[in-house]
Design an enzyme around this catalytic site. Structure first.
Site, PDB file in Angstrom:
ATOM      1  N   THR A   1      -4.535  46.676  10.743  1.00  0.00           N
ATOM      2  CA  THR A   1      -4.253  46.279   9.365  1.00  0.00           C
ATOM      3  C   THR A   1      -4.770  47.334   8.406  1.00  0.00           C
ATOM      4  O   THR A   1      -5.836  47.894   8.639  1.00  0.00           O
ATOM      5  CB  THR A   1      -5.013  44.967   9.062  1.00  0.00           C
ATOM      6  OG1 THR A   1      -4.529  43.976   9.938  1.00  0.00           O
ATOM      7  CG2 THR A   1      -4.845  44.527   7.626  1.00  0.00           C
TER       8      THR A   1
ATOM      9  N   THR B   1      -0.243  43.915   6.995  1.00  0.00           N
ATOM     10  CA  THR B   1      -0.080  44.214   8.420  1.00  0.00           C
ATOM     11  C   THR B   1       1.195  43.573   8.956  1.00  0.00           C
ATOM     12  O   THR B   1       1.655  42.561   8.416  1.00  0.00           O
ATOM     13  CB  THR B   1      -1.293  43.676   9.228  1.00  0.00           C
ATOM     14  OG1 THR B   1      -1.155  44.041  10.600  1.00  0.00           O
ATOM     15  CG2 THR B   1      -1.415  42.168   9.143  1.00  0.00           C
TER      16      THR B   1
ATOM     17  N   ARG C   1       3.298  33.343  14.434  1.00  0.00           N
ATOM     18  CA  ARG C   1       1.840  33.551  14.531  1.00  0.00           C
ATOM     19  C   ARG C   1       1.321  34.209  13.250  1.00  0.00           C
ATOM     20  O   ARG C   1       1.899  35.166  12.752  1.00  0.00           O
ATOM     21  CB  ARG C   1       1.533  34.448  15.732  1.00  0.00           C
ATOM     22  CG  ARG C   1       0.048  34.771  15.939  1.00  0.00           C
ATOM     23  CD  ARG C   1      -0.325  36.098  15.310  1.00  0.00           C
ATOM     24  NE  ARG C   1      -1.697  36.488  15.643  1.00  0.00           N
ATOM     25  CZ  ARG C   1      -2.332  37.501  15.086  1.00  0.00           C
ATOM     26  NH1 ARG C   1      -1.746  38.226  14.157  1.00  0.00           N
ATOM     27  NH2 ARG C   1      -3.557  37.798  15.431  1.00  0.00           N
ATOM     28  N   VAL C   2       0.255  33.662  12.718  1.00  0.00           N
ATOM     29  CA  VAL C   2      -0.367  34.248  11.532  1.00  0.00           C
ATOM     30  C   VAL C   2      -1.791  34.645  11.893  1.00  0.00           C
ATOM     31  O   VAL C   2      -2.518  33.873  12.517  1.00  0.00           O
ATOM     32  CB  VAL C   2      -0.377  33.227  10.365  1.00  0.00           C
ATOM     33  CG1 VAL C   2      -1.169  33.767   9.192  1.00  0.00           C
ATOM     34  CG2 VAL C   2       1.051  32.911   9.941  1.00  0.00           C
ATOM     35  N   GLY C   3      -2.175  35.849  11.520  1.00  0.00           N
ATOM     36  CA  GLY C   3      -3.515  36.328  11.848  1.00  0.00           C
ATOM     37  C   GLY C   3      -4.503  36.099  10.716  1.00  0.00           C
ATOM     38  O   GLY C   3      -4.292  35.267   9.831  1.00  0.00           O
ATOM     39  N   ASP C   4      -5.570  36.869  10.742  1.00  0.00           N
ATOM     40  CA  ASP C   4      -6.619  36.740   9.732  1.00  0.00           C
ATOM     41  C   ASP C   4      -6.209  37.297   8.370  1.00  0.00           C
ATOM     42  O   ASP C   4      -6.669  36.824   7.323  1.00  0.00           O
ATOM     43  CB  ASP C   4      -7.884  37.493  10.198  1.00  0.00           C
ATOM     44  CG  ASP C   4      -7.583  38.950  10.519  1.00  0.00           C
ATOM     45  OD1 ASP C   4      -6.504  39.220  11.093  1.00  0.00           O
ATOM     46  OD2 ASP C   4      -8.398  39.818  10.189  1.00  0.00           O
TER      47      ASP C   4
ATOM     48  N   THR D   1     -10.233  44.066  10.173  1.00  0.00           N
ATOM     49  CA  THR D   1      -9.101  44.484  10.990  1.00  0.00           C
ATOM     50  C   THR D   1      -9.503  44.346  12.454  1.00  0.00           C
ATOM     51  O   THR D   1     -10.675  44.474  12.791  1.00  0.00           O
ATOM     52  CB  THR D   1      -8.641  45.917  10.646  1.00  0.00           C
ATOM     53  OG1 THR D   1      -7.608  46.309  11.552  1.00  0.00           O
ATOM     54  CG2 THR D   1      -9.778  46.918  10.716  1.00  0.00           C
ATOM     55  N   GLY D   2      -8.534  44.059  13.289  1.00  0.00           N
ATOM     56  CA  GLY D   2      -8.821  43.845  14.707  1.00  0.00           C
ATOM     57  C   GLY D   2      -8.122  42.593  15.188  1.00  0.00           C
ATOM     58  O   GLY D   2      -7.049  42.248  14.680  1.00  0.00           O
TER      59      GLY D   2
ATOM     60  N   GLY E   1      -7.212  39.318  15.003  1.00  0.00           N
ATOM     61  CA  GLY E   1      -7.238  38.278  13.978  1.00  0.00           C
ATOM     62  C   GLY E   1      -7.460  36.887  14.534  1.00  0.00           C
ATOM     63  O   GLY E   1      -7.999  36.015  13.851  1.00  0.00           O
TER      64      GLY E   1
HETATM   65  C1  SD4 Z   1      -3.956  40.497  13.067  1.00  0.00           C
HETATM   66  N1  SD4 Z   1      -5.964  41.518  12.238  1.00  0.00           N
HETATM   67  O1  SD4 Z   1      -2.841  40.130  12.739  1.00  0.00           O
HETATM   68  C2  SD4 Z   1      -4.541  41.673  12.333  1.00  0.00           C
HETATM   69  C3  SD4 Z   1      -4.126  42.919  13.001  1.00  0.00           C
HETATM   70  C4  SD4 Z   1      -5.086  44.038  12.863  1.00  0.00           C
HETATM   71  O2  SD4 Z   1      -6.156  45.899  13.628  1.00  0.00           O
HETATM   72  O3  SD4 Z   1      -5.844  44.181  12.023  1.00  0.00           O
HETATM   73  N2  SD4 Z   1      -5.240  44.915  13.710  1.00  0.00           N
HETATM   74  O4  SD4 Z   1      -4.601  39.992  13.971  1.00  0.00           O
END
Ligand code: SD4
Length: 286
Positions: free
Chosen positions: A149, A167, A177-180, A200-201, A203
């Site tokens: 992200t 992102t 699907r929805v992330g953080d 980021t990472g 989520g």
């Molecule tokens: C997610 N956190 O959708 C986001 C993707 C991301 O580094 O940040 N990746 O999970």
């Protein structure tokens, strides 16, 4: 310490903070710096996880997540699973400024975008489509940890702090699907009195712990931005030592102008623009 400052996740965040810096140094507002800075990454097809050039979901469809938060007014705008859009951060900003709601998803977000003149555009690049076809051919049924992200935090010369992120989410994720990232408090948070943070990472892990809000609260109780980021990672590891190799990274900015980052990876690069110029810095696992 600088009056105005911008920081962004990852090395590809450097051109974004450069753009944000141009706006801030000309006396522009943090909100413009965040939106226009993130637009740079969104429009770059070589950034394989944000905007145009990002990765589609398991059905081959681009579903974008983005959000923005204004630390002065606490106004937020968030879009999740938004289709056919290259610059979702601009739609998120429009939600915060022109919609009576805070968060819109999927078809409703698309409908709102349309009312703002954001017509449908193909956000799936040829390269991303080829990667998707290869993933399908491999018979791989799982989403991939190919994701990054852009989170961008900026403070302008009036002390206003804004956080934004954008992102395409985890590559080949389940449709819907929805992330953080679009979740206020998880993917980002901003409060002029305490600071801002973005994550980021993975989520699916980050959203369980409201990590951005937590980092901001640590700064509110007196921690530097760097210490706040580290404390978030420490909290996660104390609760889940078995997840010490999760992909979790965050950046933070304090109202005093100090900034920081922390990671569970070996290394986490991030972009910085301040009165010392524009550069990439790296933090290592603490
Ligand atoms: C997610 N956190 O959708 C986001 C993707 C991301 O580094 O940040 N990746 O999970």
């Amino acid at each position: 310490m600088s009056e105005s400052i911008a920081i962004a996740t990852w090395e590809f965040g450097v051109p974004s903070v450069r753009r944000a810096g141009e706006i801030l140094s000309a006396g522009g507002a943090a909100m413009d710096a965040v939106e226009k800075g993130i637009n740079v990454a969104e429009l770059d097809p070589e950034v394989p996880s944000v905007g145009f050039g990002g990765m589609p979901n398991a059905a081959g469809v681009m579903e974008m997540d983005a959000a923005v938060m204004d630390g002065r007014t606490h106004a937020v705008g968030s879009v999740a699973a938004l289709k056919d859009c290259k610059m979702p951060i601009s739609v998120a900003r429009a939600v915060s400024e022109k919609c009576r709601h805070s968060m819109l998803v999927s078809n409703g977000a698309r409908q709102f975008a349309e009312t703002q003149g954001v017509t449908r555009e193909n956000a799936l690049s040829e390269k991303a489509s080829e990667k998707y076809q290869r993933w399908l051919a491999d018979g791989n049924a799982k989403p991939e940890f190919m994701h990054d992200t852009i989170g961008l935090l900026a403070m302008d010369s009036s002390g206003d702090i804004v956080a934004g992120c954008s992102t395409s989410g985890m590559a080949f994720k389940h449709p819907g699907r929805v992330g953080d990232s679009p979740l206020i408090g998880s993917g980002l948070y901003a409060d002029n009195a305490a600071g801002a943070a973005a994550t980021t990472g993975n989520g699916d892990e980050i959203l369980k712990f409201c990590m951005s809000f937590l980092a901001v609260e640590f700064m509110r109780s007196g921690e530097t931005a760097m210490a706040a980021c580290r404390k978030v990672i420490e909290r996660f590891i104390q609760m889940h030592p078995e997840k010490e190799n999760e992909d979790i990274n965050l950046i933070a900015l304090s109202p005093k102008g100090d900034y920081g980052a922390a990671t569970l990876r070996k290394k986490f690069p991030f972009g910085v623009w301040d009165d010392e110029g524009c550069r990439c810095e790296t933090v290592t696992r603490h």
